[in-house]
Write a protein that holds these residues in place. Structure first.
Motif, PDB file in Angstrom:
ATOM      1  N   THR A  31      -5.489   4.616   4.402  1.00  0.00           N
ATOM      2  CA  THR A  31      -5.967   3.382   3.776  1.00  0.00           C
ATOM      3  C   THR A  31      -5.775   2.180   4.694  1.00  0.00           C
ATOM      4  O   THR A  31      -6.684   1.356   4.873  1.00  0.00           O
ATOM      5  CB  THR A  31      -5.214   3.141   2.451  1.00  0.00           C
ATOM      6  N   LEU A  39       2.336   1.520  -3.328  1.00  0.00           N
ATOM      7  CA  LEU A  39       1.297   1.852  -4.314  1.00  0.00           C
ATOM      8  C   LEU A  39       1.124   3.364  -4.419  1.00  0.00           C
ATOM      9  O   LEU A  39       1.100   3.925  -5.519  1.00  0.00           O
ATOM     10  CB  LEU A  39      -0.025   1.201  -3.895  1.00  0.00           C
ATOM     11  N   TYR A  40       1.006   4.037  -3.281  1.00  0.00           N
ATOM     12  CA  TYR A  40       0.824   5.484  -3.296  1.00  0.00           C
ATOM     13  C   TYR A  40       2.098   6.220  -3.692  1.00  0.00           C
ATOM     14  O   TYR A  40       2.044   7.274  -4.329  1.00  0.00           O
ATOM     15  CB  TYR A  40       0.355   5.966  -1.912  1.00  0.00           C
ATOM     16  N   HIS A  51      -8.877  -3.982  -0.713  1.00  0.00           N
ATOM     17  CA  HIS A  51      -8.088  -4.803   0.207  1.00  0.00           C
ATOM     18  C   HIS A  51      -8.985  -5.762   0.994  1.00  0.00           C
ATOM     19  O   HIS A  51      -8.682  -6.955   1.123  1.00  0.00           O
ATOM     20  CB  HIS A  51      -7.327  -3.915   1.200  1.00  0.00           C
ATOM     21  N   THR A  79       0.609   5.950  -7.952  1.00  0.00           N
ATOM     22  CA  THR A  79      -0.116   7.221  -8.053  1.00  0.00           C
ATOM     23  C   THR A  79       0.706   8.270  -8.807  1.00  0.00           C
ATOM     24  O   THR A  79       0.165   9.033  -9.614  1.00  0.00           O
ATOM     25  CB  THR A  79      -0.452   7.755  -6.648  1.00  0.00           C
ATOM     26  N   THR A 136       0.829  -1.212   0.000  1.00  0.00           N
ATOM     27  CA  THR A 136       0.000   0.000   0.000  1.00  0.00           C
ATOM     28  C   THR A 136       0.860   1.257   0.000  1.00  0.00           C
ATOM     29  O   THR A 136       0.597   2.210  -0.747  1.00  0.00           O
ATOM     30  CB  THR A 136      -0.942   0.007   1.213  1.00  0.00           C
ATOM     31  N   VAL A 142      -9.445   1.909  -2.186  1.00  0.00           N
ATOM     32  CA  VAL A 142      -8.356   0.940  -2.009  1.00  0.00           C
ATOM     33  C   VAL A 142      -8.626   0.063  -0.793  1.00  0.00           C
ATOM     34  O   VAL A 142      -8.378  -1.152  -0.811  1.00  0.00           O
ATOM     35  CB  VAL A 142      -6.998   1.663  -1.883  1.00  0.00           C
TER      36      VAL A 142
END
Length: 654
Positions: free
Chosen positions: A287, A241-242, A599, A246, A238, A595
């Protein structure tokens, strides 16, 4: 004394900056005290079934302490960033770094005193209320909760250590920067990050691996150990991911001229791209916290509700008296003597004989089951219960007449469509049942569970003897001995709760009494502890997410204020500015919650397997609870974001 007075003046003067930090420390202190006070209170020892919940309490206490370190540290680092300009000004006015550090020490000490006093008062009040909730959940009737000195001492020690850690942060910040850098530190902008293709690919690999583990797991026991590995992969994935994906997407949007060169897209994309390094960590934190809220509340609530059905299925009548040390006739004689001695003859008795085995399960074809002494993989374990037709008819079931080597199969858990079975060389014909057996206690099982109805007691004895002859266990001296599976005889009856408690005390090596009251208290203590801690942790996680959202709105509002003012000066209208702000806020709002839902959806299969460890197999309950949890938490999240977004608008439009 001068520095102490200056510290008090600073806190009063900058209360708007200090208030969120004090709120965070006070809330986390109160949460820590509440759980520790209930865990260590002598009143808990007087609750039936609470000993099982205490373990959950201690586990929850550890999680809250770790989370307190994270949230309080996050809050103070934000506070430090807001005050670096003030520290730089002190330095220019003649105070050296040691003197500035002394002021910070007194500020933190005052904050610690406020936290302990306020948090203890709130904790004492709320712990009394939450103890009543806890007692209600586990079905107990003792409501006196004292104040534990251990809980107070532990909470004070933990937060003293946390504040010492915060002092370390302050010393590092003050000593590593010059006066000029301190003055400029809170106004620095992030440089545009690179594309980060490697980080993006790595994040997708980690999340893909975690999702694969969660979706393909079959064995509930294996799921318990895999869960923690998958959770760690999701957390790391996570963040990446950001920090990677992004930025990659924003750069693609910037490269798309038709999309990028529009006022609302141009400003939003540029603003988020330049600050995404800071945004990424905050969004990832939100998140993860929201996902943890989904998991803890949905799992604990589904477990608590589902176990109530499990107990009902275990006890068609509230008492089960079992004997299993002799032949069927000997079993019945022993039960009749016990029932007569305890004056239970007039309590609507139902008696049946059975034997239960856990065995490896080989399906040679879709239509045939092979049960033999050859070992199969652990994944193929099955729970098989054999009963007689006459006993099941007496329990109120309609079952067709059966011949020798013929039986009716009732799948309880798992899908089996076999028409024949080889039972240690004995060929048996299977008739598939079209309904469920009534009034028969269900067996606790986490793998395939089947009930077989045989013709009569002679057939039951024959199949039992075949199993006993063909099953051996390895001994330490290298030899082997037969694994005996005795034939049990159970008498079911309904008696008063007082009589249930009296009978349980009369358990012997020949007679075993289990009651619905006893099992209900045990399961309430275990699952009630899960539910209570699940809600406490869920509330804590959502408060943490709210705090981070609040800090993000303040910091981003301060950073965007100057940019939007410049844009208005060069011709952007107020409506266009507001439209751009709405666009950015909506993107930042929806990203973490979407997100988080993804998950949770990926983890759902694994969560259902973990719940199955407690015998809960009703998927409709798990699905309903999960969807309800997502809807409610999403609404709470929306309300938090809507409230905090007003702060952002006020700062930008000021």
């Amino acid at each position: 004394m001068f520095y102490f007075k200056l510290a008090i003046r600073n806190i009063k003067k900058s209360l708007g900056i200090f208030a969120p930090f004090l709120l965070a420390t006070t809330v986390m202190f109160a949460m820590t005290f509440i759980i520790s006070n209930i865990s260590f209170s002598k009143g808990v020892d007087k609750l039936r079934g609470a000993q099982y919940a205490q373990f959950m309490m201690f586990a929850g206490l550890f999680i809250v302490i770790v989370f307190s370190v994270i949230i309080v540290s996050y809050s103070y680092r934000f506070l430090l960033k807001q005050r670096t300009k003030e520290f730089g000004l002190y330095n220019i006015l003649g105070l050296n770094k040691r003197q500035i550090s002394t002021i910070s020490f007194w500020e933190l000490l005052i904050a610690l005193i406020i936290t302990v006093i306020t948090g203890a008062i709130i904790g004492i009040i709320l712990s009394q209320f939450l103890f009543l909730v806890f007692v209600k959940i586990i079905g107990a009737n003792y409501f006196n909760l004292g104040i534990s000195p251990i809980a107070i001492s532990l909470s004070v020690i933990v937060f003293t250590i946390i504040f010492c850690l915060l002092m370390g942060f302050a010393l590092i910040t003050i000593r590593r920067h010059s006066a000029i850098s301190l003055l400029k530190d809170n106004s620095r902008s992030e440089k545009e990050p690179r594309g980060r293709v490697i980080i993006s690919v790595l994040s997708l690999l980690l999340l893909g691996t975690a999702y694969f583990l969660a979706l393909t797991i079959k064995n509930p026991l294996v799921a318990f150990f895999i869960f923690f590995i998958a959770a760690l992969l999701v957390i790391i994935g996570t963040y990446l991911l950001y920090m990677g994906v992004t930025i990659f997407v924003l750069k693609r949007q910037k490269a798309n001229k038709a999309y990028y060169y529009k006022p609302e897209h141009f400003i939003t994309t540029s603003s988020m791209l330049y600050r995404m390094k800071t945004n990424a960590v905050g969004l990832a934190n939100i998140t993860i916290l929201v996902t943890m809220t989904f998991v803890t509340i949905a799992t604990s609530l589904a477990l608590y509700i589902g176990v109530q059905d499990v107990v009902k299925d275990l006890f068609p009548k509230n008492t089960d008296i079992k004997t299993y040390t002799g032949s069927i006739s000997e079993n019945k004689n022993r039960l009749n003597a016990f029932i007569k001695d305890n004056k239970l003859e007039n309590h609507d008795l139902s008696t049946y004989s059975n034997f239960l085995i856990q065995t490896t399960f080989n399906s040679d074809t879709a239509d045939h089951i092979n049960i033999s002494s050859q070992k199969a993989p652990v994944d193929n374990m099955a729970s098989l219960l054999f009963v007689t037709r006459d006993d099941m008819v007496k329990l109120g079931n309609t079952i067709p007449e059966l011949k020798d080597n013929q039986l009716v199969m009732y799948p309880v858990l798992g899908k089996v469509n076999a028409k024949s079975m080889s039972w240690y060389g004995e060929d048996l014909s299977i008739i598939k049942a079209s309904s469920k057996l009534k009034n028969l206690p269900s067996n606790y099982a986490i793998t395939t569970s089947l009930v077989f109805v045989v013709k009569n007691e002679q057939e039951l004895i024959k199949l039992n003897e075949l199993f006993n002859v063909n099953n051996k266990s390895e001994m330490s001296d290298g030899g082997a001995q037969n694994v005996k599976s005795p034939i049990n005889t159970d008498s079911l009856l309904n008696i008063s709760e007082k009589k249930q408690r009296d009978l349980v005390t009369k358990n012997t090596d020949k007679i075993n009494v289990s009651t619905k009251t006893e099992v209900q208290e045990l399961m309430n203590g275990l699952t009630g502890g899960f539910l209570f801690i699940g809600f406490i942790l869920g509330i804590t996680f959502i408060l943490g997410a709210a705090l981070i959202i609040y800090y993000k709105q303040i910091s981003e509002g301060a950073e965007d204020k100057r940019s939007y003012r410049i844009l208005q000066e060069i011709g952007l209208t107020k409506n266009e500015v507001k439209k751009t702000i709405n666009s950015q806020v909506l993107v930042v709002f929806f990203m973490p919650i979407i997100v988080s839902i993804i998950h949770f959806a990926a983890a759902f299969v694994m969560i259902s397997k973990l719940i199955k460890l407690f015998g809960v197999t009703n998927m409709s309950i798990i699905i309903t609870v999960s969807i309800s949890t997502i809807i409610i938490i999403t609404l709470i999240y929306f309300l938090i974001y809507r409230k905090t977004s007003k702060i952002y608008y006020r700062i930008v439009e000021r």
